[in-house]
Design an enzyme around this catalytic site. Structure first.
Site, mmCIF file in Angstrom:
data_model
loop_
_atom_site.group_PDB
_atom_site.id
_atom_site.type_symbol
_atom_site.label_atom_id
_atom_site.label_comp_id
_atom_site.label_asym_id
_atom_site.label_seq_id
_atom_site.Cartn_x
_atom_site.Cartn_y
_atom_site.Cartn_z
ATOM 1 N N PHE A 127 0.866 -1.189 0.000
ATOM 2 C CA PHE A 127 0.000 0.000 0.000
ATOM 3 C C PHE A 127 0.902 1.239 0.000
ATOM 4 O O PHE A 127 2.078 1.141 0.359
ATOM 5 C CB PHE A 127 -0.900 -0.025 1.244
ATOM 6 C CG PHE A 127 -1.808 1.173 1.318
ATOM 7 C CD1 PHE A 127 -2.817 1.340 0.396
ATOM 8 C CD2 PHE A 127 -1.627 2.144 2.291
ATOM 9 C CE1 PHE A 127 -3.639 2.464 0.448
ATOM 10 C CE2 PHE A 127 -2.446 3.264 2.345
ATOM 11 C CZ PHE A 127 -3.452 3.416 1.420
ATOM 12 N N ASP A 128 0.390 2.410 -0.391
ATOM 13 C CA ASP A 128 1.304 3.549 -0.586
ATOM 14 C C ASP A 128 2.045 3.985 0.679
ATOM 15 O O ASP A 128 3.235 4.270 0.633
ATOM 16 C CB ASP A 128 0.637 4.730 -1.318
ATOM 17 C CG ASP A 128 -0.574 5.308 -0.621
ATOM 18 O OD1 ASP A 128 -0.893 4.869 0.491
ATOM 19 O OD2 ASP A 128 -1.211 6.212 -1.201
ATOM 20 N N ASP A 218 0.230 -7.626 6.228
ATOM 21 C CA ASP A 218 -0.425 -6.324 6.357
ATOM 22 C C ASP A 218 -1.910 -6.657 6.266
ATOM 23 O O ASP A 218 -2.443 -6.851 5.186
ATOM 24 C CB ASP A 218 0.028 -5.390 5.226
ATOM 25 C CG ASP A 218 -0.745 -4.070 5.233
ATOM 26 O OD1 ASP A 218 -1.697 -3.931 6.028
ATOM 27 O OD2 ASP A 218 -0.408 -3.179 4.432
ATOM 28 N N LYS A 261 -10.105 -0.202 9.300
ATOM 29 C CA LYS A 261 -10.930 -0.936 8.330
ATOM 30 C C LYS A 261 -11.691 -2.031 9.092
ATOM 31 O O LYS A 261 -12.759 -1.795 9.623
ATOM 32 C CB LYS A 261 -10.046 -1.538 7.225
ATOM 33 C CG LYS A 261 -9.475 -0.515 6.253
ATOM 34 C CD LYS A 261 -8.239 0.151 6.772
ATOM 35 C CE LYS A 261 -7.525 0.969 5.728
ATOM 36 N NZ LYS A 261 -6.489 1.807 6.301
ATOM 37 N N HIS A 453 -0.981 12.883 -5.173
ATOM 38 C CA HIS A 453 -2.443 12.890 -5.292
ATOM 39 C C HIS A 453 -3.148 13.671 -4.193
ATOM 40 O O HIS A 453 -4.245 14.174 -4.393
ATOM 41 C CB HIS A 453 -2.992 11.469 -5.407
ATOM 42 C CG HIS A 453 -2.564 10.558 -4.299
ATOM 43 N ND1 HIS A 453 -1.255 10.215 -4.086
ATOM 44 C CD2 HIS A 453 -3.268 9.927 -3.330
ATOM 45 C CE1 HIS A 453 -1.174 9.407 -3.046
ATOM 46 N NE2 HIS A 453 -2.376 9.223 -2.569
HETATM 47 N N1 F0G Z 1 -2.213 -1.041 4.612
HETATM 48 C C1 F0G Z 1 -3.265 -1.077 3.771
HETATM 49 C C2 F0G Z 1 -3.485 -2.293 2.935
HETATM 50 C C3 F0G Z 1 -4.125 0.019 3.683
HETATM 51 O O1 F0G Z 1 -5.157 -0.024 2.834
HETATM 52 C C4 F0G Z 1 -3.885 1.148 4.502
HETATM 53 C C5 F0G Z 1 -4.749 2.325 4.429
HETATM 54 C C6 F0G Z 1 -2.782 1.136 5.361
HETATM 55 C C7 F0G Z 1 -1.963 0.009 5.391
HETATM 56 C C8 F0G Z 1 -2.446 2.296 6.248
HETATM 57 O O2 F0G Z 1 -3.309 2.340 7.306
HETATM 58 O O3 F0G Z 1 -4.520 4.514 7.052
HETATM 59 O O4 F0G Z 1 -4.506 3.265 9.221
HETATM 60 O O5 F0G Z 1 -2.468 4.408 8.422
HETATM 61 N N2 F0G Z 1 -5.624 2.497 3.557
HETATM 62 C C9 F0G Z 1 -6.584 3.574 3.436
HETATM 63 C C10 F0G Z 1 -7.306 3.448 2.103
HETATM 64 C C11 F0G Z 1 -6.051 4.923 3.709
HETATM 65 O O6 F0G Z 1 -8.100 4.361 1.786
HETATM 66 O O7 F0G Z 1 -7.149 2.447 1.409
HETATM 67 P P1 F0G Z 1 -3.727 3.709 8.039
#
Ligand code: F0G
Length: 468
Positions: A127-128, A218, A261, A453
């Site tokens: 993830f980013d 993750d 989530k 973005h």
């Molecule tokens: N790993 C994954 C797979 C995620 O989708 C996210 C966050 C994170 C780590 C980071 O977690 O936001 O609690 O610091 N995803 C959100 C999204 C922001 O919109 O997909 P975080």
């Protein structure tokens, strides 16, 4: 009564609601212009249906709010911490649990303790923020998604898997001594919300053991991955989602989890660990940067909501209804002539904007253009996952390396929108699909060097012959 309808029925009713705004088309046009044509800059009270993220946007239950009222805010050793810790321990089996305020804080603490500069972190897809935190630790993130992930239309049930051949090659090839971690993202948010099979996770565990490389999850959407395994992978039909999730955690040496989530809460995260030394290093970092190891930046009431949320999220009735609702939206959208990444996952749908808007080149950002049109026509906010997000740009903010796909993510908050809200989303999309040629492209006006973005500003490119 149709079995289908029964299966889609959410196992809860709504007790507390909040109004959603309805702006006029003129107001939306003005709001988007004011936001520099970047939906991240819109105010939430300018949005009718917000599908920007499924993170921290879910509704809590009465039981969670009742638990929150019992939150113990003692600085250390709070009752709420022990409730949270025991719940997480039961679910994951990890002997060491560290609370953090959200997923990326956990990534930073874990990678600082685990990765050495110059090492490789291999993943199905980072993830980013995960990508960024691997780099901040001085290591190199590398994605090895399975080949099926690149066929958006393929119905392959586990397109979130890692490419086991590529993983084996890296673990045995010239770079083998550089590999510091294998991190599997379940479900694969970067690549279409696709699940990872237990067979794939087991094979990764075996490879990591053989080559003595740590294997972590993750696991932001561990319950949704478990539900899809139960539905799609032979041998798991009789397992509960909770059993599948526990088994997945059991395969890995540890995990980092954003609980915004599948924790069914607005904030929270955790690190789960087996190794005593790694735990000691991470705990020291946590205390210095997040908070003492019995709260990690969270309030007692957050820990209470999370402990209860982790029980509710693995309930089969909840997961079945949520999966059915997303699948129904996918069906409505596909019937309207808009393709989505197949098969539908649970937390989000990914629209194939490149295919819907062939009159726009990647340089005109078709994914972004579709996202803006959804706002202009229906007050719907979503996120581009295409060349604006992933492409390479020159100093003049011109796209030089397009992304492989031009996608738009419709993320579905948990327990927030009814099927009527989602029907509305499908209807707005259907109208766009009837006349896609009216969607104009965009150009970048200004862009920051990092995390483009979030802060980029754009302007519409007037269509040829238009007097706009
Ligand atoms: N790993 C994954 C797979 C995620 O989708 C996210 C966050 C994170 C780590 C980071 O977690 O936001 O609690 O610091 N995803 C959100 C999204 C922001 O919109 O997909 P975080």
């Amino acid at each position: 009564m149709s079995v289908d309808l029964h299966q889609m029925l959410p196992p809860y009713r709504i007790k507390v609601v909040e109004p959603i705004p309805f702006l006029s088309p003129q107001e939306r046009r003005a709001a988007l212009a004011e936001a520099g044509y970047n939906p991240f800059h819109l105010r939430a009270d300018q949005i009718t249906i917000d599908l920007l993220s499924d993170s921290g946007t879910g509704a809590t239950s009465a039981a969670q709010e009742a638990a929150a009222a019992l939150g113990d805010e003692s600085y250390a050793g709070a009752r709420s911490w022990f409730r949270f810790r025991d719940e997480v321990h039961d679910l994951t089996g990890y002997p060491h649990i560290l609370p953090v305020h959200q997923g990326r804080a956990g990534e930073r603490v874990l990678f600082t303790g685990l990765l050495k500069p110059g090492q490789l972190c291999l993943s199905n897809t980072h993830f980013d923020t995960t990508h960024a935190n691997v780099k901040l630790a001085g290591a190199e993130p590398r994605d090895l998604p399975c080949p099926a992930a690149f066929d958006l239309d393929s119905p392959d049930p586990f397109k979130g898997n890692i490419d086991l051949d590529a993983l084996t090659r890296t673990l045995t090839g010239p770079e083998r001594d550089r590999v510091g971690l294998v991190l599997m993202t379940i479900t694969n948010n970067g690549l279409g919300a696709q699940p990872v099979s237990m067979a794939n996770l087991t094979a990764v565990r075996d490879l990591c053991r053989r080559h003595e490389v740590p294997f972590f999850l993750d696991a932001a959407r561990f319950a949704e991955n478990a539900w899809l395994v139960g539905q799609r992978e032979p041998g798991y039909q009789d397992w509960t989602p909770r059993q599948i999730a526990t088994h997945a955690f059991g395969l890995a040496d540890g995990c980092v989890v954003s609980l915004k989530k599948d924790g069914l809460s607005a904030i929270g995260g955790l690190i789960g660990l087996r190794d005593d030394d790694l735990h000691a290093r991470c705990e020291a970092n946590l205390i210095a940067t997040e908070g003492f190891s019995t709260y990690g930046g969270l309030a007692g009431h957050d820990l209470e909501r999370l402990a209860q949320g982790l029980r509710e999220v693995v309930e089969p009735g909840y997961l079945r209804a949520r999966a059915a609702s997303t699948a129904r939206l996918a069906r409505l959208i596909n019937e309207a002539g808009v393709d989505t990444v197949q098969p539908a996952g649970i937390h989000a749908l990914y629209l194939n904007a490149g295919r819907l808007l062939p009159h726009l080149s990647p340089q005109e950002f078709p994914g972004h253009a579709l996202g803006c049109q959804l706002y202009l026509d229906g007050g719907i906010r979503c996120a581009e996952l295409g060349s604006l997000y992933l492409g390479g740009m020159d100093d003049q903010h011109r796209l030089v390396t397009p992304a492989p796909f031009e996608l738009v993510r419709l993320a579905i908050p948990r327990r927030v929108y009814t099927d009527t809200h989602l029907e509305y989303v499908a209807a707005v999309l259907a109208d766009i699909a009837k006349e896609p040629g009216r969607v104009s492209g965009y150009r970048v006006v200004s862009s920051p060097p990092l995390l483009r973005h979030f802060k980029v500003r754009l302007a519409p490119i007037p269509a040829a012959g238009s007097t706009d």
